[in-house]
Design a protein around this motif. Structure first.
Motif, PDB file in Angstrom:
ATOM      1  N   MET A  38       0.853  -1.174   0.000  1.00  0.00           N
ATOM      2  CA  MET A  38       0.000   0.000   0.000  1.00  0.00           C
ATOM      3  C   MET A  38       0.901   1.240   0.000  1.00  0.00           C
ATOM      4  O   MET A  38       1.868   1.304   0.735  1.00  0.00           O
ATOM      5  N   TYR A  96      -7.704   4.051  -3.103  1.00  0.00           N
ATOM      6  CA  TYR A  96      -8.679   3.786  -2.047  1.00  0.00           C
ATOM      7  C   TYR A  96      -9.140   5.077  -1.383  1.00  0.00           C
ATOM      8  O   TYR A  96     -10.299   5.193  -0.987  1.00  0.00           O
ATOM      9  N   GLY A 126      -3.196   1.201  -3.825  1.00  0.00           N
ATOM     10  CA  GLY A 126      -2.589  -0.116  -3.939  1.00  0.00           C
ATOM     11  C   GLY A 126      -1.259  -0.026  -4.669  1.00  0.00           C
ATOM     12  O   GLY A 126      -0.981   0.935  -5.383  1.00  0.00           O
ATOM     13  N   GLU A 127      -0.453  -1.032  -4.493  1.00  0.00           N
ATOM     14  CA  GLU A 127       0.897  -1.045  -5.077  1.00  0.00           C
ATOM     15  C   GLU A 127       0.899  -1.077  -6.601  1.00  0.00           C
ATOM     16  O   GLU A 127       1.816  -0.571  -7.225  1.00  0.00           O
ATOM     17  N   GLU A 147      -8.118  -2.013   6.378  1.00  0.00           N
ATOM     18  CA  GLU A 147      -6.961  -2.366   5.558  1.00  0.00           C
ATOM     19  C   GLU A 147      -7.243  -3.626   4.735  1.00  0.00           C
ATOM     20  O   GLU A 147      -6.890  -3.706   3.555  1.00  0.00           O
ATOM     21  N   LYS A 169      -8.263  -3.894  -1.027  1.00  0.00           N
ATOM     22  CA  LYS A 169      -7.649  -4.821  -1.969  1.00  0.00           C
ATOM     23  C   LYS A 169      -8.264  -4.553  -3.327  1.00  0.00           C
ATOM     24  O   LYS A 169      -9.444  -4.233  -3.433  1.00  0.00           O
TER      25      LYS A 169
END
Length: 123
Positions: free
Chosen positions: A1, A42, A64-65, A110, A114
């Motif tokens: 994240m 998010y 997100g990554e 958390e 996703k």
């Protein structure tokens, strides 16, 4: 994240365009939401501040990554967003990334952050 807070300097005499930009984003909330999933965005919040007569915008985001950047989007809203960006953000002053020191988030929140499965992944 990825959690980021970045400060950008606003071009001189561009505050009315910034106001128009923020109104544009607020009035197109549904379209803004459409752009968030592909970016794995998010939370995205824009703050403003004036210091010694100079206007700044701050972007706070939780992403997100593997999210794509707004620059890669072909969504009509992101294209308009980038037009406002180029009109308002003073690129002669480098953006300033603030350093996160602590992240406090409930585990259930958390866990919910996703990426959605793509249609191909669901099949």
């Amino acid at each position: 994240m990825k959690i980021e807070l970045t400060r950008f300097r606003v071009r001189e005499n561009a505050q009315s365009i910034v106001d128009e930009w923020m109104q544009f984003l607020n009035s197109h909330a549904a379209a803004v939401r459409e752009t968030l999933e592909p970016e794995q965005m998010y939370v995205e919040t824009i703050f403003s501040e004036t210091i010694d007569g100079i206007d700044y915008l701050y972007w706070y985001s939780v992403q997100g990554e593997d999210g794509s950047g707004v620059e890669q989007s072909d969504h009509w809203l992101d294209e308009k967003h980038m037009q406002f960006w180029r009109a308002c953000i003073d690129d002669t002053f480098p953006a300033e990334d603030l350093t996160p020191r602590v992240m406090m988030i409930p585990e259930r929140v958390e866990t919910a952050m996703k990426p959605l499965m793509t249609l191909a992944e669901r099949e």
